[in-house]
Design an enzyme around this catalytic site. Structure first.
Site, PDB file in Angstrom:
ATOM      1  N   ASP A  16       0.879  -1.171   0.000  1.00 47.04           N
ATOM      2  CA  ASP A  16       0.000   0.000   0.000  1.00 47.04           C
ATOM      3  C   ASP A  16       0.916   1.220   0.000  1.00 47.04           C
ATOM      4  O   ASP A  16       1.393   1.639   1.051  1.00 47.04           O
ATOM      5  CB  ASP A  16      -0.905  -0.006   1.233  1.00 47.04           C
ATOM      6  CG  ASP A  16      -1.772   1.236   1.319  1.00 47.04           C
ATOM      7  OD1 ASP A  16      -2.224   1.721   0.260  1.00 47.04           O
ATOM      8  OD2 ASP A  16      -1.997   1.730   2.440  1.00 47.04           O
ATOM      9  N   GLU A  75      -1.368  -1.561  -4.720  1.00 47.64           N
ATOM     10  CA  GLU A  75      -2.593  -0.784  -4.898  1.00 47.64           C
ATOM     11  C   GLU A  75      -2.332   0.344  -5.882  1.00 47.64           C
ATOM     12  O   GLU A  75      -1.310   1.024  -5.816  1.00 47.64           O
ATOM     13  CB  GLU A  75      -3.058  -0.210  -3.554  1.00 47.64           C
ATOM     14  CG  GLU A  75      -4.399   0.480  -3.666  1.00 47.64           C
ATOM     15  CD  GLU A  75      -4.969   0.901  -2.327  1.00 47.64           C
ATOM     16  OE1 GLU A  75      -5.656   1.938  -2.302  1.00 47.64           O
ATOM     17  OE2 GLU A  75      -4.734   0.206  -1.321  1.00 47.64           O
ATOM     18  N   ASP A 147      -2.354   0.886   7.410  1.00 49.12           N
ATOM     19  CA  ASP A 147      -1.520   0.762   6.203  1.00 49.12           C
ATOM     20  C   ASP A 147      -1.082  -0.681   5.965  1.00 49.12           C
ATOM     21  O   ASP A 147      -1.063  -1.147   4.824  1.00 49.12           O
ATOM     22  CB  ASP A 147      -0.306   1.685   6.314  1.00 49.12           C
ATOM     23  CG  ASP A 147      -0.718   3.142   6.461  1.00 49.12           C
ATOM     24  OD1 ASP A 147      -1.210   3.706   5.475  1.00 49.12           O
ATOM     25  OD2 ASP A 147      -0.562   3.685   7.573  1.00 49.12           O
TER      26      ASP A 147
END
Length: 180
Positions: A16, A75, A147
């Site tokens: 991420d 992502e 996160d």
């Protein structure tokens, strides 16, 4: 369609990306079984952009060397109201992808909508819902920080590809030498 070798386990690193905090999560998929191997965050100091990008690259390089993933799921950046923030986030994402391709790993991209849909069953799920489902799916004793949970969710989404909730097809498979 993601083709995961039949009868063979595969180690997946989920990322991420973020300029301040880059979450990471490592899982192993063996058949339909998912096993948690580790997660955390690469946190950058308040310094110039080149130093932050180097911290992300170096941190993920260490994680790759430690965990030896075979595939990486990242992502995708969403475009928000502030174009400067979007561009900075894109550079952090570039550093993350660079770490993977330096190790000649295949990189797969997923939107936040795909990730949430795959893990929670709702593409508009809240962060707390993602954390809760990651904790349940990986049988963790506590919720991972946001996160790290997002990175683990990205890895889970990739692991579900082809056999998961949505049978996600991956359009954006990055290989060394290909165009973004």
């Amino acid at each position: 369609m993601i083709l995961l070798p039949s009868g063979k386990s595969i180690r997946i690193l989920g990322i991420d990306p973020g300029l301040r905090i880059t979450g990471f999560g490592v899982i192993e998929k063996n058949g339909s079984q998912l096993t948690y191997l580790g997660s955390g965050c690469v946190i950058t100091e308040k310094s110039g952009l080149p130093d932050r990008l180097k911290t992300i690259l170096d941190g993920l390089n260490e994680i790759i060397l430690q965990h030896q993933p075979e595939q990486v799921a990242v992502e995708q950046v969403f475009v928000n109201i502030n174009p400067k923030s979007t561009l900075l986030l894109g550079q952090a994402r570039g550093a993350a992808i660079s770490a993977a391709v330096l190790h000649e790993l295949s990189v797969y991209e997923y939107t936040a909508l795909q990730i949430k849909q795959s893990v929670v069953g709702n593409g508009h799920a809240r962060k707390e819902q993602v954390q809760e489902m990651v904790m349940r799916l990986l049988r963790l004793g506590e919720r991972p920080r946001p996160d790290a949970a997002d990175a683990l969710a990205c890895a889970i989404c990739h692991a579900h590809g082809g056999t998961g909730l949505l049978a996600l097809s991956v359009r954006n498979h990055l290989k060394r030498g290909s165009c973004l």
